[in-house]
Design a protein around this motif. Structure first.
Motif, PDB file in Angstrom:
ATOM      1  N   ALA C 124     -12.719  -4.080  -2.064  1.00 35.41           N
ATOM      2  CA  ALA C 124     -12.580  -2.659  -2.378  1.00 35.41           C
ATOM      3  C   ALA C 124     -11.617  -1.965  -1.425  1.00 35.41           C
ATOM      4  O   ALA C 124     -11.880  -0.860  -0.955  1.00 35.41           O
ATOM      5  CB  ALA C 124     -13.945  -1.965  -2.373  1.00 35.41           C
ATOM      6  N   LEU C 125     -10.493  -2.599  -1.148  1.00 36.55           N
ATOM      7  CA  LEU C 125      -9.482  -1.949  -0.306  1.00 36.55           C
ATOM      8  C   LEU C 125      -8.771  -0.888  -1.132  1.00 36.55           C
ATOM      9  O   LEU C 125      -8.604  -1.041  -2.333  1.00 36.55           O
ATOM     10  CB  LEU C 125      -8.472  -2.990   0.191  1.00 36.55           C
ATOM     11  CG  LEU C 125      -9.071  -4.108   1.033  1.00 36.55           C
ATOM     12  CD1 LEU C 125      -7.989  -5.089   1.440  1.00 36.55           C
ATOM     13  CD2 LEU C 125      -9.767  -3.554   2.262  1.00 36.55           C
ATOM     14  N   PHE C 126      -8.359   0.195  -0.464  1.00 36.89           N
ATOM     15  CA  PHE C 126      -7.643   1.254  -1.174  1.00 36.89           C
ATOM     16  C   PHE C 126      -6.201   0.793  -1.381  1.00 36.89           C
ATOM     17  O   PHE C 126      -5.456   0.647  -0.418  1.00 36.89           O
ATOM     18  CB  PHE C 126      -7.699   2.557  -0.388  1.00 36.89           C
ATOM     19  CG  PHE C 126      -9.108   2.960  -0.021  1.00 36.89           C
ATOM     20  CD1 PHE C 126     -10.078   3.053  -0.999  1.00 36.89           C
ATOM     21  CD2 PHE C 126      -9.459   3.214   1.284  1.00 36.89           C
ATOM     22  CE1 PHE C 126     -11.388   3.399  -0.677  1.00 36.89           C
ATOM     23  CE2 PHE C 126     -10.766   3.573   1.624  1.00 36.89           C
ATOM     24  CZ  PHE C 126     -11.725   3.667   0.636  1.00 36.89           C
ATOM     25  N   PRO C 127      -5.799   0.558  -2.639  1.00 41.18           N
ATOM     26  CA  PRO C 127      -4.514  -0.104  -2.890  1.00 41.18           C
ATOM     27  C   PRO C 127      -3.322   0.748  -2.476  1.00 41.18           C
ATOM     28  O   PRO C 127      -2.234   0.220  -2.259  1.00 41.18           O
ATOM     29  CB  PRO C 127      -4.525  -0.349  -4.398  1.00 41.18           C
ATOM     30  CG  PRO C 127      -5.514   0.609  -4.954  1.00 41.18           C
ATOM     31  CD  PRO C 127      -6.520   0.846  -3.883  1.00 41.18           C
ATOM     32  N   HIS C 128      -3.522   2.067  -2.387  1.00 40.95           N
ATOM     33  CA  HIS C 128      -2.389   2.950  -2.109  1.00 40.95           C
ATOM     34  C   HIS C 128      -2.250   3.258  -0.618  1.00 40.95           C
ATOM     35  O   HIS C 128      -1.427   4.061  -0.239  1.00 40.95           O
ATOM     36  CB  HIS C 128      -2.542   4.243  -2.904  1.00 40.95           C
ATOM     37  CG  HIS C 128      -3.848   4.951  -2.641  1.00 40.95           C
ATOM     38  ND1 HIS C 128      -5.065   4.371  -2.921  1.00 40.95           N
ATOM     39  CD2 HIS C 128      -4.122   6.159  -2.133  1.00 40.95           C
ATOM     40  CE1 HIS C 128      -6.033   5.209  -2.591  1.00 40.95           C
ATOM     41  NE2 HIS C 128      -5.487   6.301  -2.106  1.00 40.95           N
ATOM     42  N   MET C 129      -3.075   2.638   0.219  1.00 42.60           N
ATOM     43  CA  MET C 129      -2.992   2.917   1.649  1.00 42.60           C
ATOM     44  C   MET C 129      -2.617   1.645   2.408  1.00 42.60           C
ATOM     45  O   MET C 129      -2.997   0.556   2.006  1.00 42.60           O
ATOM     46  CB  MET C 129      -4.346   3.397   2.174  1.00 42.60           C
ATOM     47  CG  MET C 129      -4.802   4.717   1.600  1.00 42.60           C
ATOM     48  SD  MET C 129      -6.382   5.177   2.329  1.00 42.60           S
ATOM     49  CE  MET C 129      -6.895   6.464   1.199  1.00 42.60           C
ATOM     50  N   PHE C 137      -9.667   5.214   7.382  1.00 36.29           N
ATOM     51  CA  PHE C 137     -10.199   6.114   6.353  1.00 36.29           C
ATOM     52  C   PHE C 137     -11.546   6.725   6.745  1.00 36.29           C
ATOM     53  O   PHE C 137     -11.743   7.939   6.688  1.00 36.29           O
ATOM     54  CB  PHE C 137     -10.330   5.355   5.026  1.00 36.29           C
ATOM     55  CG  PHE C 137     -10.804   6.208   3.884  1.00 36.29           C
ATOM     56  CD1 PHE C 137      -9.900   6.881   3.089  1.00 36.29           C
ATOM     57  CD2 PHE C 137     -12.170   6.349   3.610  1.00 36.29           C
ATOM     58  CE1 PHE C 137     -10.340   7.677   2.043  1.00 36.29           C
ATOM     59  CE2 PHE C 137     -12.609   7.144   2.577  1.00 36.29           C
ATOM     60  CZ  PHE C 137     -11.692   7.806   1.782  1.00 36.29           C
ATOM     61  N   ARG C 168       1.323  -2.911   6.197  1.00 38.86           N
ATOM     62  CA  ARG C 168       1.370  -3.500   4.861  1.00 38.86           C
ATOM     63  C   ARG C 168       0.326  -2.862   3.952  1.00 38.86           C
ATOM     64  O   ARG C 168      -0.699  -2.381   4.405  1.00 38.86           O
ATOM     65  CB  ARG C 168       1.097  -4.993   4.947  1.00 38.86           C
ATOM     66  CG  ARG C 168       2.212  -5.740   5.615  1.00 38.86           C
ATOM     67  CD  ARG C 168       2.444  -7.028   4.902  1.00 38.86           C
ATOM     68  NE  ARG C 168       3.362  -7.889   5.629  1.00 38.86           N
ATOM     69  CZ  ARG C 168       3.390  -9.203   5.464  1.00 38.86           C
ATOM     70  NH1 ARG C 168       2.532  -9.782   4.637  1.00 38.86           N
ATOM     71  NH2 ARG C 168       4.261  -9.930   6.116  1.00 38.86           N
ATOM     72  N   ASN C 171      -1.887  -5.281  -1.373  1.00 37.49           N
ATOM     73  CA  ASN C 171      -1.350  -6.326  -2.257  1.00 37.49           C
ATOM     74  C   ASN C 171      -0.261  -7.161  -1.576  1.00 37.49           C
ATOM     75  O   ASN C 171       0.258  -8.104  -2.155  1.00 37.49           O
ATOM     76  CB  ASN C 171      -0.851  -5.742  -3.582  1.00 37.49           C
ATOM     77  CG  ASN C 171       0.284  -4.760  -3.393  1.00 37.49           C
ATOM     78  OD1 ASN C 171       0.770  -4.567  -2.286  1.00 37.49           O
ATOM     79  ND2 ASN C 171       0.718  -4.134  -4.463  1.00 37.49           N
ATOM     80  N   GLN C 172       0.073  -6.806  -0.339  1.00 39.38           N
ATOM     81  CA  GLN C 172       1.033  -7.625   0.412  1.00 39.38           C
ATOM     82  C   GLN C 172       0.318  -8.571   1.373  1.00 39.38           C
ATOM     83  O   GLN C 172       0.942  -9.127   2.265  1.00 39.38           O
ATOM     84  CB  GLN C 172       1.989  -6.721   1.207  1.00 39.38           C
ATOM     85  CG  GLN C 172       2.858  -5.839   0.318  1.00 39.38           C
ATOM     86  CD  GLN C 172       3.562  -4.762   1.104  1.00 39.38           C
ATOM     87  OE1 GLN C 172       2.929  -4.009   1.836  1.00 39.38           O
ATOM     88  NE2 GLN C 172       4.863  -4.686   0.968  1.00 39.38           N
ATOM     89  N   LEU C 173      -0.994  -8.686   1.207  1.00 38.13           N
ATOM     90  CA  LEU C 173      -1.771  -9.528   2.113  1.00 38.13           C
ATOM     91  C   LEU C 173      -2.379 -10.704   1.364  1.00 38.13           C
ATOM     92  O   LEU C 173      -2.639 -10.621   0.166  1.00 38.13           O
ATOM     93  CB  LEU C 173      -2.911  -8.713   2.735  1.00 38.13           C
ATOM     94  CG  LEU C 173      -2.521  -7.496   3.572  1.00 38.13           C
ATOM     95  CD1 LEU C 173      -3.772  -6.728   3.975  1.00 38.13           C
ATOM     96  CD2 LEU C 173      -1.742  -7.917   4.811  1.00 38.13           C
TER      97      LEU C 173
END
Lengths: 270, 292, 400
Positions: C124-129, C137, C168, C171-173
């Motif tokens: 549940a990571l915030f994709p836009h951060m 957060f 990053r 989605n870059q991880l």
């Protein structure tokens, strides 16, 4: 699995798209016709576009249409997003069935009925008909389309992201603005665009709910079309088509680029 | 509680501007025409009281609709035209949706966009485009006569045929999109399995693909049928005097005859005719959403 | 005779499902659950949760103590995640109370439960951060001063070695990096109780083992109470100080990994944790702490040392771990717990081998043997007639 085009598939797609696009292409081509007679090709010309600029009535109608579309799309997006949240996030409440019926019914309701019923409401409450009644009518039906667009996005995103925000101390309102909204933003933007074009297009509902002094572009086009095909109308139509096409292409380019970037990022992470 | 504000805003809006108007339409359908503004009686008057108000309502307009064959014919012919046009749209749309769903993956978003694009361009303009094509001295006749396929111009404009063409053309995206989304979910491996088990491709299609695409077929047909029944622009611009459709009747009753109570009665009956398909559509949508 | 030499080796080397350091072994002396003066940090008091007609959790009572690494273990749908989500505040119990440090928090929404933070199965990571923004957060929600947030985020990133990836987006991880961001994000809040819902489920086996030790290291260094939900018994055995085994909404047994493995309370628990042979029988004699069992397979008699209160004629099950069963070609000299059969299947796993032996009546007994150099003599193979025996201490009497 690598699928390839089969002959049957290519044929049906090509014929289908020919059917969809040839009428529009012909309309565009004939807007550049020198001759006033629609069926006689008199060479290329842009004179009908020039004459549009001097058509005061058409320009006024265009301006009214844009204003209605802008205001109604904005309100419709806000209300539609709220409706989508109600349907996907707030669980059961008294009157939920009626609510979801109210959201989905306008999608298939014949426009003549929506238009007539709204007009009768405005008359019954004694509201002066014109710009604002058209706008309210457009908000009403396009918010339902906006709700459907946003709802489908809310349904397929991982709910635990919102739970994580609340777990980390964000109140529901904060979690909506800091987490949910940024994630569903593309859907909210497409909802706005959809509401905008629906308003831009509408003839029937606007005709019922309008009053003196508020004539929209479709109403203007309709009254001229009844008198026959004219190159000016072709020119206006071409402008509207170009306007919408550019908008849709730009929107899809942006989403495509962001999905490609995401794919590239994912590759990098491997 | 905040939750209630979120529910209240869209709920109240829809109640006020979608549900309440229907009750007003219903009330008006029981009223009488009058030469006044608004052009109907009774108008609710506080001094006379509710009983007086209700006593003036009657079903006169409905018996008028029943007694005049014009209205009955318009209803029947609306439903017929919408049903036939829906079938045509299905026949045209299915192969396109199938072709798209079986196209190479990288092509699908582009094809999707090409289907959606006409849907975003003005409905009125797309109907208008056909006038130039279908009329007597229009582009279709010009083309066919030029190549010697016909010698006499075809009379399509202002006929029911033109209305069919208009509906199929305008509503085609509504048919293709749900069809495509259910066809795309069907794995080609299912057809391969059917063929492996001895079913030739054509039979495999009927035994496997088509039954699995039924949700899309139903959704697509309802999305075309329901609005087409009440359609006004297409029969008005492309149809002739012999094309009777209820949306057009309602429009002319309202705008040409200024008979608000009768147009309200027409609207109520049209709505009743559409209640069943609308409920079926909503149920189907609900199931779809719950399946997710 | 040569087979006998391998017996002790088999019993010790081919140890239970895991080997390696266990930080919370009862030997270390950490056992607040046995100390009546200790108050639990979390208490589920008769908690029930129903979804419509489905009872997800049935009147569960459970105490968890400070600094514990507590595992809720069970198959999917057993109610373990629901129990965790009720503690986090995402689900409201239908009945019962949840206490944290003596305070009833049952009615509090998740964002007001500052003692509790959760790491999600999907991360549940915030994709836009960015990683940094994700981790900060929770601190921003508290209105913490910027400098302090930066320091805390830095500290959390250092703890999970994420510093190079601070800017990053998720989605870059890689999966393992995302998992560490999720962990750091919850840890940055410095909760007293950390909830982990299948935190390592999405990782491959090798990465998972690494991550398990990392979780244990962080748990120890921060002194936080960890509650983990998992369906992986090896994971629970590795990380946990105590395990609650759940089934169909009920807590079946709460005990240390060692006790769960050595003295399971029921056939369900015995079967869920590791491999086990279960032999059915009836009690035929009780004397000097030794219980005699008349086996359901004709001609089989078992003797086992147990304090289980049973009566003559009662139906019982004898559970024996495969590594405690010795397998030989020749009849062993000892007279107790000897059965004979035919080898049905051999599973060669490199360091150890499994031997599945049919002893009649369709009953199979599995024996485990380490493939050490000491094992001499003819190898045991398919269709061989073999003997098996085990000491009286190896069997556990189960009555349910």
């Amino acid at each position: 699995m690598q699928t390839r085009f089969s002959w049957f598939n290519v044929t049906s797609i090509v014929l289908g798209f020919a059917f969809l696009y040839i009428p529009i292409l012909l309309l565009i081509i004939y807007s550049f016709n020198e001759s006033r007679l629609v069926t006689v090709w008199g060479g290329w010309s842009t004179k009908w576009y020039g004459s549009l600029l001097n058509n005061e009535q058409l320009l006024t109608a265009g301006w009214v249409t844009l204003r209605v579309a802008f205001i109604s799309a904005t309100f419709a997006t806000i209300l539609g997003t709220l409706a989508a949240i109600v349907l996907t996030r707030l669980g059961a409440f008294r009157g939920r069935t009626l609510f979801s019926g109210l959201v989905f019914a306008p999608l298939v309701m014949p426009e003549v009925i929506t238009g007539l019923s709204l007009l009768l409401l405005f008359v019954a409450i004694g509201m002066d008909r014109g710009f604002w009644t058209i706008t309210i009518a457009h908000i009403t039906f396009s918010m339902c389309f906006a709700a459907v667009v946003v709802q489908s996005r809310l349904l397929d995103f991982d709910k635990s992201v919102e739970e994580a925000a609340m777990d980390l101390g964000a109140t529901p309102v904060n979690s909506f603005f800091q987490v949910t909204l940024p994630i569903i933003a593309p859907a909210v933007i497409s909802a706005w665009l959809l509401a905008f074009t629906l308003s831009l297009d509408d003839l029937v509902i606007a005709s019922f709910t309008t009053g003196p002094g508020a004539t929209t572009l479709p109403m203007k086009i309709y009254s001229q079309v009844r008198l026959g095909v004219t190159p000016e109308i072709n020119a206006v139509s071409t402008i509207m088509i170009a306007f919408v096409t550019l908008g849709v292409l730009a929107a899809s380019y942006v989403t495509k680029r962001s999905t490609m970037k995401a794919a590239a990022d994912a590759q990098k992470a491997q | 509680m905040r939750r209630w504000y979120v529910i209240a805003a869209p709920y109240i809006w829809l109640l006020l501007f979608f549900l309440v108007p229907f009750f007003i339409v219903f009330k008006l359908s029981l009223s009488d025409t009058a030469r006044a503004m608004p052009p109907y009686v009774p108008v609710y008057d506080m001094t006379l009281g509710l009983a007086n108000f209700f006593s003036q309502l009657d079903f006169e307009n409905y018996s008028f609709l029943l007694s005049d064959p014009l209205y009955i014919n318009a209803y029947i012919s609306s439903l017929k035209i919408a049903a036939v046009a829906t079938l045509f749209t299905l026949f045209v749309g299915y192969p396109i949706a199938y072709g798209m769903a079986r196209a190479p993956r990288e092509w699908r978003p582009t094809l999707m966009m090409l289907v959606i694009l006409p849907f975003w361009t003005s409905f009125l303009i797309r109907v208008y485009a056909w006038i130039g094509i279908l009329k007597k001295e229009g582009l279709l006749n010009l083309f066919l006569m030029n190549y010697g396929i016909i010698t006499e111009p075809l009379n399509i404009m202002n006929t029911t045929t033109a209305v069919y063409i208009g509906i199929v053309y305008s509503y085609l995206p509504f048919m293709i999109l749900p069809l495509y989304s259910s066809l795309e979910k069907i794995s080609p491996a299912l057809n391969e399995a059917a063929e492996d088990l001895g079913s030739p491709p054509w039979r495999a299609f009927w035994q496997v693909t088509f039954p699995l695409s039924m949700p899309g077929v139903i959704a697509g047909c309802l999305l075309v049928f329901i609005p087409a029944t009440g359609e006004f622009v297409i029969p008005d611009l492309l149809g002739g005097s012999e094309t009777l459709m209820i949306g057009k009747t309602l429009w002319s009753e309202f705008f040409n005859n200024s008979d608000w109570p009768v147009s309200s009665a027409v609207a109520v009956v049209l709505l009743l005719a559409l209640v069943v398909p609308i409920v079926v559509f909503q149920r189907a949508q609900q199931r779809e959403r719950e399946a997710v | 005779m040569s087979e006998l030499a391998s017996f002790p080796a088999a019993a010790t080397n081919a140890a239970p499902p895991r080997s390696g350091p266990r930080s919370f072994a009862p030997q270390s002396g950490f056992s607040p659950w046995n100390d009546p003066s200790q108050a639990p940090i979390v208490r589920f008091d008769n908690v029930t949760k129903q979804f419509g007609d489905f009872v997800a959790v049935k009147s569960c009572t459970l105490d968890i103590y400070e600094r514990e690494f507590f595992a809720l273990l069970g198959p999917s749908g057993c109610g373990k995640s629901t129990l965790l989500r009720m503690l986090a505040g995402f689900e409201q119990p239908t009945d019962g109370r949840i206490m944290v440090q003596g305070q009833d928090i049952t009615a509090l929404p998740p964002y007001e439960r500052s003692d509790v933070n959760m790491m999600f199965q999907s991360y549940a990571l915030f994709p836009h951060m960015t990683v940094e923004r994700n981790i900060g957060f929770g601190l921003r929600q508290e209105g913490m001063p910027k400098g302090e947030i930066a320091a805390r985020v830095e500290e959390a990133m250092a703890m999970v070695e994420l510093k190079p990836f601070a800017n990053r987006k998720p989605n870059q991880l890689s999966g393992g990096q995302q998992q560490r961001v999720a962990l750091a994000r919850a840890i940055a809040k410095k909760p007293r109780i950390m909830l982990l819902d299948e935190p390592l489920g999405a990782l491959d086996k090798k990465l998972r083992q690494q991550a398990q030790f990392e979780l244990m290291r962080i748990q120890e260094s921060t002194g936080t109470t960890f509650i983990i939900v998992t369906h992986d018994q090896e994971e629970a055995m590795t990380v946990a100080s105590r395990i609650a085994v759940m089934d169909k909404g009920n807590i079946i047994q709460v005990a240390t990994p060692n006790d769960i493995y050595e003295t399971p309370k029921s056939r369900y628990v015995a079967g869920f944790i590791g491999d086990v042979n279960v032999l059915e029988g009836k009690v035929s004699g009780i004397a000097d702490g030794i219980i005699d069992i008349e086996g359901a397979v004709s001609g089989c008699h078992y003797k086992t040392r147990s304090n289980e209160p049973v009566s003559i004629g009662q139906q019982v099950w004898l559970a024996i771990r495969p590594e405690k069963v010795r397998i030989t070609h020749d009849k062993p000299q000892s007279a107790t717990n000897v059965v004979s059969g035919k080898v049905d299947d051999v599973g060669y796993l490199g360091s150890i081998s499994h031997y599945h032996v049919k002893i009649g009546n369709g009953q199979r007994v599995t024996a485990l043997r380490a493939n050490t150099a000491m094992t001499v003599g003819p190898p045991i193979s398919w269709e061989d007639d073999v003997w098996m025996d085990w000491p009286t201490e190896a069997g556990i009497i189960l009555t349910s």
